[in-house]
Write an enzyme that holds these catalytic residues in place. Structure first.
Site, short mmCIF file in Angstrom:
data_model
loop_
_atom_site.label_atom_id
_atom_site.label_comp_id
_atom_site.label_asym_id
_atom_site.label_seq_id
_atom_site.Cartn_x
_atom_site.Cartn_y
_atom_site.Cartn_z
N ARG A 187 0.80 -1.12 -0.15
CA ARG A 187 -0.06 -0.08 0.10
C ARG A 187 0.70 1.00 0.27
NH1 ARG A 187 -4.24 1.83 4.67
NH2 ARG A 187 -4.41 4.00 4.04
N ARG A 236 -6.34 2.98 -1.90
CA ARG A 236 -5.37 2.16 -1.13
C ARG A 236 -5.39 0.78 -1.54
NH1 ARG A 236 -8.08 3.30 3.49
NH2 ARG A 236 -7.42 5.27 2.92
N ASP A 271 -6.85 -1.77 3.16
CA ASP A 271 -7.00 -1.10 4.58
C ASP A 271 -7.52 -1.97 5.48
OD1 ASP A 271 -6.81 0.99 6.56
OD2 ASP A 271 -8.82 1.85 5.90
N ASP A 279 -8.65 -2.05 9.41
CA ASP A 279 -8.95 -1.31 10.64
C ASP A 279 -9.54 -2.26 11.62
OD1 ASP A 279 -8.03 0.72 9.30
OD2 ASP A 279 -10.09 1.54 8.96
N1 LIG Z 1 -16.57 3.77 0.51
C1 LIG Z 1 -15.36 4.02 1.38
N2 LIG Z 1 -14.73 5.10 1.53
C2 LIG Z 1 -13.65 5.32 2.23
N3 LIG Z 1 -13.27 6.52 2.52
C3 LIG Z 1 -11.99 6.78 3.26
C4 LIG Z 1 -11.54 5.51 3.88
C5 LIG Z 1 -10.30 5.80 4.82
O1 LIG Z 1 -10.57 4.94 5.91
P1 LIG Z 1 -9.58 4.98 7.32
O2 LIG Z 1 -9.89 6.32 7.90
O3 LIG Z 1 -9.78 3.73 8.06
O4 LIG Z 1 -8.33 4.94 6.73
N4 LIG Z 1 -12.09 4.36 3.62
C6 LIG Z 1 -13.10 4.15 2.97
C7 LIG Z 1 -13.72 3.02 2.65
O5 LIG Z 1 -13.28 1.87 3.07
N5 LIG Z 1 -14.73 2.90 1.82
#
Ligand SMILES: Nc1nc2ncc(COP(=O)(O)O)nc2c(=O)[nH]1
Ligand SMILES: Nc1nc2ncc(COP(=O)(O)O)nc2c(=O)[nH]1
Length: 536
Positions: free
Chosen positions: A101, A110, A113, A115
Site C-alpha cells: 500500500r 489504497r 486498508d 482497521d
Molecule cells: N467507501 C469508502 N470510503 C472510504 N473513505 C475513506 C476511507 C479511509 O478509511 P480509514 O480512515 O480507515 O483509513 N475508507 C473508505 C472505505 O473503506 N470505503
C-alpha cells in the site's frame, strides 16, 4: 466524533483463552477482490490469527474524498492471541509490506486498508482504548455504513457498541434513516473474470419510508435477475427433453434466451442441468451428467456472438465432480438443489473457487423420499438455547412462521457447514427449495415468506448465523403446485401462470427467479420490478 476514551486499555487481554476481534477491510486499487483474498490468507498465515467469518463484500462510493475509484468493503471476525497493538502491527505489515500500500494522502486510494473495529478479550469483554496509534472501538465506526452493514452480518442484533452502549444495529439504522444516497451500499457476489474484467452480481437494498405510516423497511431496489433453465436431460418433467442432446440446438435455444432477457436487463443467468430432479425421477450417472453438460458449457463460452461478460452461466448439479469440471469449463455459479447434502465434497470445491457463486437450496431426504418429508413441526429446542430474529427483532407471532423458521434453521446448518469448510459467505445465494420436501400449500407459504428468510438470523449456543444480505433464488417455474390451482395438468402449459408467480416472488423480495420460458417471464419480472422496486 472521537470519544474521550481512557488513555490506556482498561481491560487486560486474558492469557490462555483467545481474543475475538472484528476487522474492517477496504480496497479501491488494483485487483480489489484478489487484495481481499490475499489479506485474508496473510492473516490466516499468522500462527496467532484464525479468520473465523467473512461478511459480504459491498461496493460503495468513496466517503470523504470523492474523486477516486469505488471501494470494496467488508468485515472479518478473527480469533487471535495477539494484543490489540500487536494485531495493529500485523495489519500494517500486511498493508504496507505484503500488499505494498502506498499512502498518498488521508482517505486516499489504497490496495488494502485493515482497521481494528472491535476487540474482545478471552472473557468476551470489550477492550476500550485510545493511544496515539490505536483507538478501539474504531472512532468513525458509527458514521460508516460500509463498516456497520457488514459488521451487522457477523454480530448478533443485541451486540452493543462498547462506548455508547447502544446496539450497533441501531447506530446503522440511524445513519440509514438520514436517507443519504452515499450511505446506500451495493452487495456484490463476485464471479470469475472474463477478458480481465471484474464481474459481479449486484444487489442494492435500501430503507424505504412507508408513504402512509412513515415506517422504514428494508427493500431491494436493484433489478431482479432472470435465470433461464436449460435442461439437457431426456426426461425432464417440464420440457420432456424437447431440446434433445445435440449441442448446436441447445446453443441455439440459449442464444434465444439470452436475447429475451438482455432485451430488458443488464445481465442474464443460464442454468444448465444434466439431471432431472423432479420427485421420484431416475438420477443421472456421473458420466451421463458430464456428457450432457460440459461440452455445452464449453460451446457457450466459445461462442463469440454471445456477450460473454453479461452471460452468467450456472450448472445445476449436486455432484461435486460435475461442479469442478463445469467451473473449469467456464461456469460462474454452482446451483446445488441439495445444499451440499448429497455430496460431501461440494463445499471443498466451492472453498477452492472463491470467485464462483454457490446457490444453496433447502431440501430434506433425497429425490425419492422428499415428497413424504413435509411435516415442519413447531420448534422443540429441548437441547439448545436458540433465539431467532427477523429484521433484527425476535419473532413475536411464531405460529404464522413455523414453516419458514424450520426451513431457515435447517438451511442454517448447511450454511454454517459450508462456512466451516472455507466457503466465503459472499459466495452464497439461498434458495428455499420450492417443490423439494414441501406440499402445494407449503410452496405458496414459502413464497409469502421470502422476505422473512432474507432477514432471518439465529443464535444457537453462542453460534450466530445471519442471512442478512443473502440473495434469494427461487424456482417455481411450471411446478405441480401451480397446476393444482390452475388446472393445467401439463407442465408446458403453465408459463402464463408461472409469470404471475414470478411477479409475486418479486413482490415478496426474491432476487433471482429461475424460469423455463424466458420470453414470457422476463416481461412479468420487469413489470413487477417497475411496480415493487421503482426501477425502470
Ligand atoms: N467507501 C469508502 N470510503 C472510504 N473513505 C475513506 C476511507 C479511509 O478509511 P480509514 O480512515 O480507515 O483509513 N475508507 C473508505 C472505505 O473503506 N470505503
Ligand atoms: N436453485 C434451484 N434449482 C432447481 N433445479 C431444478 C428444479 C426442478 O425443476 P426443473 O426440473 O424444472 O428444472 N428446481 C430448482 C429450484 O427450485 N431451485
Amino acid at each position: 466524533e472521537v470519544f474521550d476514551l481512557p488513555a490506556v486499555q482498561v481491560t487486560p487481554v486474558v492469557s490462555g483463552k483467545p481474543s475475538v476481534a472484528y476487522l474492517a477491510f477496504g480496497t479501491n486499487v488494483g485487483n480489489r477482490l484478489a487484495n481481499i483474498q490475499c489479506a485474508i490468507d496473510l492473516l490466516n498465515a499468522n500462527a496467532d490469527v484464525i479468520v473465523r467469518k467473512t461478511s459480504s463484500i459491498f461496493e460503495s462510493e468513496p466517503m470523504y474524498f470523492q474523486n477516486q475509484p469505488q471501494f470494496l468493503n467488508g468485515c472479518l471476525e478473527i480469533e487471535t492471541r495477539l494484543s490489540p497493538n500487536d494485531l495493529l502491527r500485523l495489519c500494517k505489515h500486511i498493508e504496507y509490506e505484503d500488499l505494498k500500500r502506498v499512502k498518498e494522502f488521508e482517505n486516499g486510494p489504497r490496495s488494502i486498508d485493515l482497521d481494528i473495529i472491535l476487540y474482545k478479550n478471552g472473557n468476551g469483554e470489550d477492550i476500550v482504548m485510545s493511544t496515539a496509534d490505536l483507538v478501539v472501538p474504531h472512532p468513525r465506526l458509527i458514521e460508516r455504513t460500509f463498516v456497520m452493514e457488514p459488521l451487522c452480518e457477523l454480530v448478533p442484533p443485541n451486540e452493543v457498541h462498547p462506548v455508547t452502549a447502544e446496539p450497533i444495529i441501531n447506530h446503522l439504522n440511524q445513519v440509514y434513516e438520514q436517507l443519504n444516497d452515499e450511505d446506500v451500499l451495493c452487495k456484490l457476489i463476485p464471479l470469475p473474470k472474463i477478458n480481465g474484467a471484474d464481474r459481479f452480481l449486484k444487489f442494492k437494498n435500501k430503507l424505504i419510508k412507508d408513504t402512509v405510516s412513515g415506517r422504514l423497511t428494508a427493500a431491494t431496489v436493484s433489478p431482479t435477475l432472470t435465470m433461464g433453465i436449460v435442461n439437457t436431460t431426456p426426461d425432464s418433467f417440464s420440457d420432456g427433453g424437447k431440446l434433445g442432446n445435440d449441442v448446436s440446438s441447445q446453443l441455439l435455444r440459449i442464444k434465444e434466451m439470452v436475447q429475451d432477457v438482455l432485451s430488458l436487463n443488464e445481465q442474464v443467468i443460464i442454468d444448465i442441468g444434466g439431471c432431472s430432479t423432479r420427485p421420484n425421477s431416475a438420477q443421472a450417472t456421473l458420466d451421463e451428467e458430464l456428457e450432457r453438460t460440459i461440452s455445452l458449457i464449453r460451446a457457450v463460452r466459445a461462442c463469440d456472438s454471445l456477450p460473454q461478460e453479461k452471460v452468467i452461466l450456472s450448472i445445476d448439479t449436486y455432484q461435486s465432480e460435475v461442479a469442478q469440471q463445469a467451473i473449469e469449463a467456464g461456469v460462474d455459479i454452482v446451483n446445488d438443489i441439495s445444499g451440499g447434502k448429497f455430496d460431501s465434497n461440494m463445499f471443498t470445491v466451492l472453498a477452492n473457487n472463491p470467485a464462483v457463486a454457490y446457490a444453496m437450496s433447502h431440501i430434506r431426504g433425497d429425490i425419492q423420499s422428499m415428497s413424504k418429508l413435509t411435516v415442519y413441526d413447531s420448534e422443540d429446542y429441548n437441547e439448545d438455547a436458540v433465539t431467532e430474529y427477523c429484521y433484527g427483532h425476535e419473532f413475536q407471532n411464531k405460529d404464522s412462521t413455523t414453516l419458514i423458521r424450520a426451513l431457515a434453521r435447517e438451511l442454517a446448518v448447511q450454511y454454517k457447514g459450508a462456512l466451516d469448510m472455507g466457503v466465503k459467505s459472499w459466495q452464497i445465494i439461498l434458495d428455499p427449495g420450492v417443490g423439494f420436501a414441501k406440499n402445494a400449500d407449503q410452496n405458496l407459504d414459502i413464497i409469502r415468506s421470502i422476505h422473512v428468510l432474507k432477514n432471518y438470523s439465529v443464535l444457537k449456543n453462542s453460534e450466530f448465523v445471519n442471512f442478512r444480505n443473502k440473495p434469494i433464488l427461487i424456482g417455481p417455474s411450471r411446478k405441480k403446485f401451480i397446476g393444482n390451482i390452475t388446472g393445467e395438468t401439463s407442465a408446458a402449459d403453465r408459463d402464463i401462470s408461472t409469470g404471475s408467480v414470478a411477479s409475486a416472488c418479486v413482490g415478496y423480495g426474491a432476487d433471482i427467479i429461475r424460469v423455463h420460458n424466458t420470453a414470457n417471464c422476463v416481461k412479468s419480472i420487469k413489470m413487477a420490478d417497475s411496480i415493487y422496486r421503482q426501477t425502470r
